[in-house]
Design a protein around this motif. Structure first.
Motif, PDB file in Angstrom:
ATOM      1  N   VAL A  31      73.841 165.454  43.293  1.00 56.89           N
ATOM      2  CA  VAL A  31      73.878 164.057  42.831  1.00 56.89           C
ATOM      3  C   VAL A  31      75.045 163.841  41.875  1.00 56.89           C
ATOM      4  CG1 VAL A  31      72.655 162.321  41.468  1.00 56.89           C
ATOM      5  CG2 VAL A  31      71.416 163.692  43.153  1.00 56.89           C
ATOM      6  N   ARG A  32      75.847 162.802  42.136  1.00 52.90           N
ATOM      7  CA  ARG A  32      76.957 162.424  41.263  1.00 52.90           C
ATOM      8  C   ARG A  32      76.557 161.205  40.444  1.00 52.90           C
ATOM      9  NH1 ARG A  32      82.174 161.092  43.223  1.00 52.90           N
ATOM     10  NH2 ARG A  32      81.085 159.535  44.471  1.00 52.90           N
ATOM     11  N   LEU A  33      76.913 161.227  39.174  1.00 49.18           N
ATOM     12  CA  LEU A  33      76.549 160.117  38.292  1.00 49.18           C
ATOM     13  C   LEU A  33      77.175 158.807  38.751  1.00 49.18           C
ATOM     14  CD1 LEU A  33      76.722 161.761  34.756  1.00 49.18           C
ATOM     15  CD2 LEU A  33      74.741 161.401  36.247  1.00 49.18           C
ATOM     16  N   ALA A  34      78.349 158.865  39.336  1.00 44.63           N
ATOM     17  CA  ALA A  34      78.992 157.638  39.822  1.00 44.63           C
ATOM     18  C   ALA A  34      78.144 156.985  40.911  1.00 44.63           C
ATOM     19  CB  ALA A  34      80.382 157.956  40.359  1.00 44.63           C
ATOM     20  N   ASP A  35      77.530 157.809  41.746  1.00 46.36           N
ATOM     21  CA  ASP A  35      76.683 157.266  42.808  1.00 46.36           C
ATOM     22  C   ASP A  35      75.396 156.671  42.240  1.00 46.36           C
ATOM     23  OD1 ASP A  35      78.492 158.029  44.789  1.00 46.36           O
ATOM     24  OD2 ASP A  35      77.591 160.012  44.994  1.00 46.36           O
ATOM     25  N   VAL A  36      74.839 157.327  41.234  1.00 52.34           N
ATOM     26  CA  VAL A  36      73.639 156.798  40.580  1.00 52.34           C
ATOM     27  C   VAL A  36      73.943 155.437  39.962  1.00 52.34           C
ATOM     28  CG1 VAL A  36      72.017 157.123  38.666  1.00 52.34           C
ATOM     29  CG2 VAL A  36      72.641 159.067  40.112  1.00 52.34           C
ATOM     30  N   ALA A  37      75.061 155.357  39.252  1.00 53.81           N
ATOM     31  CA  ALA A  37      75.445 154.091  38.623  1.00 53.81           C
ATOM     32  C   ALA A  37      75.663 153.004  39.675  1.00 53.81           C
ATOM     33  CB  ALA A  37      76.709 154.285  37.784  1.00 53.81           C
ATOM     34  N   ALA A  40      72.518 151.614  40.930  1.00 49.45           N
ATOM     35  CA  ALA A  40      71.878 150.751  39.932  1.00 49.45           C
ATOM     36  C   ALA A  40      72.666 149.467  39.692  1.00 49.45           C
ATOM     37  CB  ALA A  40      71.723 151.510  38.617  1.00 49.45           C
ATOM     38  N   GLY A  41      73.819 149.317  40.380  1.00 43.12           N
ATOM     39  CA  GLY A  41      74.633 148.127  40.201  1.00 43.12           C
ATOM     40  C   GLY A  41      75.430 148.128  38.920  1.00 43.12           C
ATOM     41  N   LEU A  42      75.752 149.336  38.410  1.00 47.14           N
ATOM     42  CA  LEU A  42      76.479 149.466  37.149  1.00 47.14           C
ATOM     43  C   LEU A  42      77.731 150.305  37.346  1.00 47.14           C
ATOM     44  CD1 LEU A  42      73.380 150.288  34.916  1.00 47.14           C
ATOM     45  CD2 LEU A  42      74.556 148.086  35.081  1.00 47.14           C
ATOM     46  N   THR A  43      78.585 150.326  36.349  1.00 53.95           N
ATOM     47  CA  THR A  43      79.774 151.170  36.393  1.00 53.95           C
ATOM     48  C   THR A  43      79.414 152.565  35.914  1.00 53.95           C
ATOM     49  OG1 THR A  43      80.434 150.649  34.121  1.00 53.95           O
ATOM     50  CG2 THR A  43      81.209 149.165  35.877  1.00 53.95           C
ATOM     51  N   HIS A  44      80.280 153.520  36.276  1.00 54.57           N
ATOM     52  CA  HIS A  44      80.067 154.899  35.830  1.00 54.57           C
ATOM     53  C   HIS A  44      80.044 154.963  34.306  1.00 54.57           C
ATOM     54  CE1 HIS A  44      81.458 159.386  36.193  1.00 54.57           C
ATOM     55  NE2 HIS A  44      80.289 159.256  35.614  1.00 54.57           N
ATOM     56  N   GLY A  45      80.948 154.235  33.662  1.00 51.71           N
ATOM     57  CA  GLY A  45      81.008 154.253  32.207  1.00 51.71           C
ATOM     58  C   GLY A  45      79.743 153.728  31.551  1.00 51.71           C
ATOM     59  N   ALA A  46      79.072 152.780  32.199  1.00 58.01           N
ATOM     60  CA  ALA A  46      77.863 152.198  31.626  1.00 58.01           C
ATOM     61  C   ALA A  46      76.739 153.223  31.527  1.00 58.01           C
ATOM     62  CB  ALA A  46      77.402 151.013  32.473  1.00 58.01           C
ATOM     63  N   PHE A  47      76.800 154.254  32.359  1.00 52.66           N
ATOM     64  CA  PHE A  47      75.754 155.276  32.356  1.00 52.66           C
ATOM     65  C   PHE A  47      75.561 155.866  30.965  1.00 52.66           C
ATOM     66  CE2 PHE A  47      74.804 159.789  32.275  1.00 52.66           C
ATOM     67  CZ  PHE A  47      73.614 159.860  32.972  1.00 52.66           C
ATOM     68  N   TYR A  48      76.673 156.146  30.282  1.00 51.99           N
ATOM     69  CA  TYR A  48      76.594 156.860  29.009  1.00 51.99           C
ATOM     70  C   TYR A  48      76.058 156.001  27.869  1.00 51.99           C
ATOM     71  CZ  TYR A  48      78.981 160.525  31.492  1.00 51.99           C
ATOM     72  OH  TYR A  48      79.285 161.505  32.409  1.00 51.99           O
ATOM     73  N   GLY A  49      75.852 154.746  28.120  1.00 53.61           N
ATOM     74  CA  GLY A  49      75.155 153.933  27.132  1.00 53.61           C
ATOM     75  C   GLY A  49      73.653 154.116  27.187  1.00 53.61           C
ATOM     76  N   HIS A  50      73.201 154.892  28.184  1.00 54.90           N
ATOM     77  CA  HIS A  50      71.764 155.092  28.368  1.00 54.90           C
ATOM     78  C   HIS A  50      71.354 156.565  28.310  1.00 54.90           C
ATOM     79  CE1 HIS A  50      71.102 150.894  29.628  1.00 54.90           C
ATOM     80  NE2 HIS A  50      72.312 150.992  30.152  1.00 54.90           N
ATOM     81  N   PHE A  51      72.204 157.444  28.833  1.00 60.45           N
ATOM     82  CA  PHE A  51      71.877 158.858  28.866  1.00 60.45           C
ATOM     83  C   PHE A  51      73.088 159.674  28.433  1.00 60.45           C
ATOM     84  CE2 PHE A  51      69.226 156.779  32.049  1.00 60.45           C
ATOM     85  CZ  PHE A  51      67.962 157.215  31.678  1.00 60.45           C
ATOM     86  N   ALA A  52      72.826 160.723  27.658  1.00 64.81           N
ATOM     87  CA  ALA A  52      73.936 161.523  27.133  1.00 64.81           C
ATOM     88  C   ALA A  52      74.594 162.386  28.192  1.00 64.81           C
ATOM     89  CB  ALA A  52      73.430 162.404  25.987  1.00 64.81           C
ATOM     90  N   SER A  53      73.845 162.736  29.226  1.00 65.44           N
ATOM     91  CA  SER A  53      74.364 163.652  30.235  1.00 65.44           C
ATOM     92  C   SER A  53      73.514 163.584  31.495  1.00 65.44           C
ATOM     93  CB  SER A  53      74.342 165.091  29.704  1.00 65.44           C
ATOM     94  OG  SER A  53      72.993 165.501  29.477  1.00 65.44           O
ATOM     95  N   LYS A  54      74.002 164.206  32.534  1.00 63.76           N
ATOM     96  CA  LYS A  54      73.234 164.310  33.773  1.00 63.76           C
ATOM     97  C   LYS A  54      71.959 165.106  33.527  1.00 63.76           C
ATOM     98  CE  LYS A  54      73.578 166.151  38.480  1.00 63.76           C
ATOM     99  NZ  LYS A  54      74.484 166.765  39.483  1.00 63.76           N
TER     100      LYS A  54
END
Length: 202
Positions: A31-37, A40-54
């Motif tokens: 699983v790649r974080l970019a695909d998860v984002a 979810a309809g979000l950018t890859h960068g937005a992920f780190y506003g919610h979780f510190a890491s994979k």
């Protein structure tokens, strides 16, 4: 644009839902974080506003998926009881299905990722252990209600046997899926073992 707390929470839930589905369907490493984002309809960068890491995401996803699984088992057992059906058999029959076999992305985390999670980081392993205990507790409670004369240790041991039959049977059915006959036989045999464990004093 300022994001409201409600929107921020909704984004976090969307990430968690997307990640849980992808982890179960693809495996933790794939699983790649970019695909998860993106899911979810979000950018890859937005992920780190919610979780510190994979790893942090996987730990939370495991914990919530296992808790939801235990809750679904309780609801299923109660519905069966209210309908005059066997609560334990209802759990067994819903788990060991071709639909569950063929759709790991929406299935049980333990059945899909148990072995992989058990080799992961300590936090994720701890989440798996806690979640497994939750599933075990549902079965042990139902077995204690079914057999009031059984010692606590017997109900706990039988619950372990049922859980092993469920998860092992699902894994075997997936491993043998290229042969529909063998895969169906794995599901049926596991269901027989699980039902037998429900009424066999360890």
């Amino acid at each position: 644009m300022r994001v409201t707390p409600q929107t921020h929470a909704a984004h976090g839930e969307a990430l968690l839902k997307a990640a849980t589905r992808r982890f179960r369907a693809k495996g933790l490493d794939a699983v790649r974080l970019a695909d998860v984002a993106a899911d979810a309809g979000l950018t890859h960068g937005a992920f780190y506003g919610h979780f510190a890491s994979k790893a942090a995401l996987a730990e939370r996803a495991c914990a919530e998926a296992m808790t939801r699984g235990a809750s679904r088992w309780r609801i299923r057992a109660e519905a069966a009881r209210a309908a005059g059906a066997d609560p334990l058999h209802a759990i067994i029959e819903a788990y060991l299905t071709e639909t569950h076999r063929d759709d790991p992305g929406h299935g049980c985390w333990l059945g899909s990722l148990g072995a992989e999670t058990a080799r992961a980081e300590p936090g994720l392993r701890a989440a798996l252990a806690t979640g497994t205990a939750q599933l075990h507790a549902v079965l042990a409670e139902e077995l204690a209600a079914r057999h009031p004369g059984w010692p606590h240790a017997a109900a706990s041991s039988a619950a372990t046997a049922v859980l092993a039959a469920l998860t092992g049977g699902l894994l075997l059915a997936r491993a043998t899926a290229p042969s529909p006959t063998a895969s169906a036989a794995a599901l049926a045999a596991a269901a027989t073992l699980a039902r037998r464990a429900c009424d066999t004093l360890p």
